[in-house]
Design an enzyme around this catalytic site. Structure first.
Site, PDB file in Angstrom:
ATOM      1  N   HIS A  82       0.851  -1.193   0.000  1.00 45.43           N
ATOM      2  CA  HIS A  82       0.000   0.000   0.000  1.00 45.43           C
ATOM      3  C   HIS A  82       0.880   1.233   0.000  1.00 45.43           C
ATOM      4  O   HIS A  82       1.911   1.271   0.659  1.00 45.43           O
ATOM      5  CB  HIS A  82      -0.928   0.015   1.215  1.00 45.43           C
ATOM      6  CG  HIS A  82      -2.104   0.922   1.030  1.00 45.43           C
ATOM      7  ND1 HIS A  82      -3.273   0.518   0.408  1.00 45.43           N
ATOM      8  CD2 HIS A  82      -2.296   2.219   1.341  1.00 45.43           C
ATOM      9  CE1 HIS A  82      -4.122   1.522   0.370  1.00 45.43           C
ATOM     10  NE2 HIS A  82      -3.548   2.586   0.931  1.00 45.43           N
ATOM     11  N   ASP A 161     -13.510   2.701   7.227  1.00 45.55           N
ATOM     12  CA  ASP A 161     -12.563   3.428   6.369  1.00 45.55           C
ATOM     13  C   ASP A 161     -13.249   3.901   5.094  1.00 45.55           C
ATOM     14  O   ASP A 161     -12.977   4.998   4.608  1.00 45.55           O
ATOM     15  CB  ASP A 161     -11.340   2.555   6.023  1.00 45.55           C
ATOM     16  CG  ASP A 161     -10.321   3.348   5.202  1.00 45.55           C
ATOM     17  OD1 ASP A 161      -9.925   4.443   5.659  1.00 45.55           O
ATOM     18  OD2 ASP A 161      -9.952   2.918   4.099  1.00 45.55           O
ATOM     19  N   ARG A 168     -12.856  12.461   4.426  1.00 45.17           N
ATOM     20  CA  ARG A 168     -11.560  13.164   4.519  1.00 45.17           C
ATOM     21  C   ARG A 168     -11.181  13.776   3.177  1.00 45.17           C
ATOM     22  O   ARG A 168     -10.603  14.860   3.122  1.00 45.17           O
ATOM     23  CB  ARG A 168     -10.461  12.185   4.975  1.00 45.17           C
ATOM     24  CG  ARG A 168     -10.550  11.843   6.451  1.00 45.17           C
ATOM     25  CD  ARG A 168      -9.625  10.688   6.810  1.00 45.17           C
ATOM     26  NE  ARG A 168      -8.240  10.986   6.527  1.00 45.17           N
ATOM     27  CZ  ARG A 168      -7.365  10.090   6.049  1.00 45.17           C
ATOM     28  NH1 ARG A 168      -7.736   8.856   5.791  1.00 45.17           N
ATOM     29  NH2 ARG A 168      -6.132  10.435   5.835  1.00 45.17           N
ATOM     30  N   SER A 183      -6.308   4.537   8.542  1.00 52.48           N
ATOM     31  CA  SER A 183      -6.992   4.243   7.284  1.00 52.48           C
ATOM     32  C   SER A 183      -6.307   3.086   6.551  1.00 52.48           C
ATOM     33  O   SER A 183      -6.949   2.118   6.140  1.00 52.48           O
ATOM     34  CB  SER A 183      -6.987   5.512   6.418  1.00 52.48           C
ATOM     35  OG  SER A 183      -7.267   5.217   5.080  1.00 52.48           O
ATOM     36  N   LYS A 187      -7.618  -1.278   6.681  1.00 48.64           N
ATOM     37  CA  LYS A 187      -8.070  -2.115   5.567  1.00 48.64           C
ATOM     38  C   LYS A 187      -7.054  -3.196   5.215  1.00 48.64           C
ATOM     39  O   LYS A 187      -7.421  -4.297   4.810  1.00 48.64           O
ATOM     40  CB  LYS A 187      -8.491  -1.298   4.346  1.00 48.64           C
ATOM     41  CG  LYS A 187      -7.496  -0.348   3.759  1.00 48.64           C
ATOM     42  CD  LYS A 187      -8.151   0.460   2.618  1.00 48.64           C
ATOM     43  CE  LYS A 187      -7.270   1.599   2.173  1.00 48.64           C
ATOM     44  NZ  LYS A 187      -7.488   2.848   2.931  1.00 48.64           N
TER      45      LYS A 187
HETATM   46  N1  URA Z   1      -4.107   5.806   1.516  1.00 46.55           N
HETATM   47  C1  URA Z   1      -5.111   5.392   2.315  1.00 46.55           C
HETATM   48  O1  URA Z   1      -5.662   4.315   2.115  1.00 46.55           O
HETATM   49  N2  URA Z   1      -5.491   6.194   3.325  1.00 46.55           N
HETATM   50  C2  URA Z   1      -4.913   7.365   3.581  1.00 46.55           C
HETATM   51  O2  URA Z   1      -5.306   8.026   4.525  1.00 46.55           O
HETATM   52  C3  URA Z   1      -3.865   7.810   2.740  1.00 46.55           C
HETATM   53  C4  URA Z   1      -3.474   7.011   1.706  1.00 46.55           C
END
Ligand code: URA
Length: 436
Positions: A82, A161, A168, A183, A187
């Protein structure tokens, strides 16, 4: 307990308990707490910050807002990557098929565009028919069949999320280490993975502009993952300029396929191979990161990764013909150029503004319910340190409506500086590795 009291507590620099955090997150996820109260709390958290205990509590209650997947019926290791987000950052589209072609399973739960950054889900949806809203049963079946699946947060997985992320995006509450950690990790920890590689961006196009802030964010995410029994490393990577030559949804799918075809820009290829190498290593498919890199290169050279991408598109309902006929991706009607005002060396002083320009053209959202335009995009002709002639092209804009063109052009031209001498520092793409 009342939401208004928790907003005031955070506004006045107080620390929320785990129970209070749970009340807020579950109330918002179920719809009992409205957008305006959650938005106010998010802004208070953004301004006041969250300490380690609050970040841990927020991550855990968001993780447990839905199911925590077990993929034990699928043999072998499950790994994911990620990124904290950047401009032109499309490595997920490249490394998921590489790593799946190498025999690991990649159950990837991604996000949509956030602030000035693009999201993997929006990019994939540029492929006609591609369905990122699979049910859990469909997700499992796709993973079984081809080893990779890319979906968004659902009502079942990380629903908190899904809602908070969208809020957000449109309330300017993104760039907070605590909110980003909760966040991402909520996930990712819900995916049933064994290992995770984090790409933590740093620089003017990242949410964390200063390297020390990116390192702190990386440390808290690595610590959170390890506490939950996962193998985690974070690569701190440069985001002072766009990654690759293309930004925009169709453009980025096209450029990702270029890399999978053994072409594409060096920076994008190198970073994608580096991240997949770490995934192979953490997923115990190779004994070292170097071996992982060699395997990644081989899977690209032999077109096995490209064929995996084609299979992944087909299994998620997309038109796999885009692989050989990329002109089937949505195309913008008009093109315009931003040219250099002088001869000299290029510097990009505000990469974030390049992402904002794309969002302004329709590539991002102003309100939660907005639809993105998959066809708009930016094509970057010069990188930091390149020489440019007067009136030579810096950026080509792919757009569909004149309404926002002037604003986008201004944002782009004021992101560049052309000077007589070359910028001194050429920053390495991978700056540091945390948690190795
Ligand atoms: N990627 C995400 O999934 N969440 C964030 O807050 C920033 C980048």
């Amino acid at each position: 307990m009342r939401a208004v009291d928790l907003i005031r507590k955070k506004r006045d620099c107080g620390e929320l308990s785990r129970e209070e955090t749970g009340f807020l997150v579950s109330g918002y996820t179920s719809g009992e707490i409205p957008d305006y109260q959650m938005a106010a709390w998010l802004m208070a958290a953004w301004i006041r910050g969250l300490n380690r205990a609050e970040i841990a509590a927020l991550t855990e209650v968001m993780l447990h807002s839905g199911e925590v997947l077990s993929l034990s019926e699928i043999p072998g290791r499950k790994v994911d990557k990620h990124s904290t987000g950047g401009v032109g950052d499309k490595t997920s589209l490249i490394l998921a098929p590489i790593v799946a072609a190498g025999g690991l399973t990649v159950p990837m739960i991604s996000g949509r565009g956030l602030g000035h950054t693009g999201g993997t889900l929006d990019k994939l949806e540029a492929i006609p028919g591609f369905n990122t809203n699979l049910s859990l049963a469909e997700f499992r079946s796709v993973l079984h069949e081809c080893g990779m699946g890319l979906i968004g947060q659902t009502a079942e997985i990380a629903p908190a999320d899904k809602k908070i992320y969208a809020l957000r995006d449109v309330t300017s509450t993104v760039e907070s280490a605590g909110l980003i950690c909760a966040s991402i990790m909520s996930k990712k920890l819900a995916e049933g993975i064994d290992a995770l590689v984090l790409d933590v961006k740093t620089g003017s196009g990242a949410f964390m502009k200063k390297e020390e802030d990116s390192v702190r964010l990386a440390e808290v995410m690595v610590e959170t993952g390890k506490r939950m029994g996962k193998k985690v490393v974070a690569l701190i990577t440069d985001m002072n300029q766009p990654l690759g030559r293309m930004a925009g949804h169709s453009n980025e799918v096209w450029e990702s396929m270029e890399v999978l075809k053994g072409r594409g820009p060096d920076d994008l290829r190198d970073l994608s191979l580096e991240l997949s190498a770490w995934m192979f290593f953490l997923g115990e498919r190779t004994k070292s990161v170097d071996e992982g890199r060699a395997l990644s290169e081989k899977l690209v050279a032999t077109c096995q990764a490209l064929e995996k991408f084609r299979q992944g598109i087909r299994l998620q309902g997309g038109d796999e013909r885009v692989v050989d006929e990329p002109e089937r991706l949505p195309q913008a009607r008009f093109h315009a150029e931003v040219i250099s005002p002088a001869a000299g060396y290029v510097n990009i002083t505000n990469c974030e503004q390049l992402g904002t320009a794309l969002a302004v053209l329709g590539g991002g959202r102003e309100k939660k319910e907005d639809k993105v335009d998959h066809a708009v995009g930016l094509e970057f002709h010069k990188r930091i340190g390149d020489h440019v002639e007067k009136n030579e092209k810096l950026v080509t804009i792919h757009y569909n409506s004149d309404a926002k063109l002037a604003e986008a052009k201004n944002l782009i031209s004021s992101s560049y500086v052309v000077s007589e001498s070359a910028p001194r520092e050429q920053r390495a793409l991978v700056r540091r590795i945390i948690g190795a």
